[in-house]
Design an enzyme around this catalytic site. Sequence first.
Site, PDB file in Angstrom:
ATOM      1  CG  ASP A 184      -6.818   2.822  -4.760  1.00 11.05           C
ATOM      2  OD1 ASP A 184      -6.172   2.984  -3.707  1.00 11.05           O
ATOM      3  OD2 ASP A 184      -8.000   2.427  -4.782  1.00 11.05           O
ATOM      4  CD  GLU A 268      -3.082   4.475  -0.968  1.00 14.03           C
ATOM      5  OE1 GLU A 268      -3.859   5.259  -0.419  1.00 14.03           O
ATOM      6  OE2 GLU A 268      -3.343   3.284  -1.138  1.00 14.03           O
ATOM      7  CG  ASP A 364     -11.341   1.065  -6.330  1.00 14.99           C
ATOM      8  OD1 ASP A 364     -11.316   1.393  -5.122  1.00 14.99           O
ATOM      9  OD2 ASP A 364     -11.733  -0.041  -6.727  1.00 14.99           O
TER      10      ASP A 364
END
Length: 419
Positions: A184, A268, A364
């Site tokens: 992340d 991501e 997170d």
Amino acid sequence: MTIKKSFKYRLRLTKEQESLCNQTAGSCRYVWNRALALKKELWEKKKENLSCFDLNNLLAEWKKELEWLSTSPSQSLQQVNKDLDQAFKNFFRGRGYPKFKKKGIHDSFRLPQGVTLLNQLSKKAGQVQLPKLDIVRFTKTREINGTIKHVTISKTCKNWYISFNCVVDIPKPKEIPQSHIGIDRGIKTFAQCSNREAIPTISPLKKNLKRLAKLQRELSRKKKFSSNWRKTKQKIQKLHNHIANLRSDFLHKASTQLTKSHSLIVMEDLKTKDMAKSAKGTKENPGTNVKAKSSLNRSILDQGWYAFQNYLSYKLNWRGGRLILVSPRNTSIECRICHYISKENRISQEVFQCQSCGHTENADLHASINILSRGIDPPNSFKGGVLAAGHAVIACGVEALASTAKQELLIRKSRSFGI
Ligand SMILES: [Zn+2]
């Protein structure tokens, strides 16, 4: 497997060589701008395209017209036409329109032929023979591997550098680590890994970014083009360069460390808009000094994250691993235990607490685990360090399909960048 790799060193030029480098970079800029203007005009008026061959013929005419063009290596000028041709091909594939070049910004030229590496003068003094420039010295900080394909000479903050672009053979990886992680991204913590490891944002970078903001404020108060304005401007350029070096060093170290111990990394898919959002904060927790911060975030993270993604991608590829990009949708607000999605689940910037099942975790870390499961769900699809093609797609739907294709593109891009 062969890969492209570049080795960059600072040049130690004589006064004459420096002036020739300046001239050549200037001539290349002139050819680029003139050719670009011509191509643009012809396309707008007649919808006709000038090929690289046409431009080289024109270049011969320009050389007759302007004697000073002949002082530069011909191959460097012809290379400009090739590069411009490529820039237009990229434009038609959806990249930005080629821009006119300005003096002092990315001054550089390329030499595709006639490069001979000579014996070193001492442990750190390398020598290379180049067309027109003859023998030039450079500070050799590491060995050059592979076969030299071409060299790029570029200027940054008054210093000249040489980059040897080589083709290097790398052996097949003997052992592929079996570990897989999700990452992340963040502002405070640069990368939170799903195995609880975290890479903090480096502090020298933060300190310098503050100094940069201060200098930029100073510059805005000074009279444009005055000698003090110029001095501050130079300081800013130098600091920018320093920050870029720090960042690149940090990103290389972090990506090497991660790719050595993990064969599958899930992240991501990057969206620039999300980055700007971070500075704005949330409704409950609005950011302060948003404008300044978002521009800083942009400089530190936007470029940093794209580069990081690239580095991870090609380094994993070297080691037989793989990078997977998944949709960032709801990764921070979906409970990883019961899959309940709600904004309320994020009770603060740091803490995730599911409003349905009560699962509580560092926000997170929770997001990074979510990201990992999107990439490798079902977990059995992960075999021998490389995820069988298509599994990530099955796991996360159509959006991931686009992402996987994009990731493949990134691998190809990083290869063609020669890094
Ligand atoms: Zn839950």
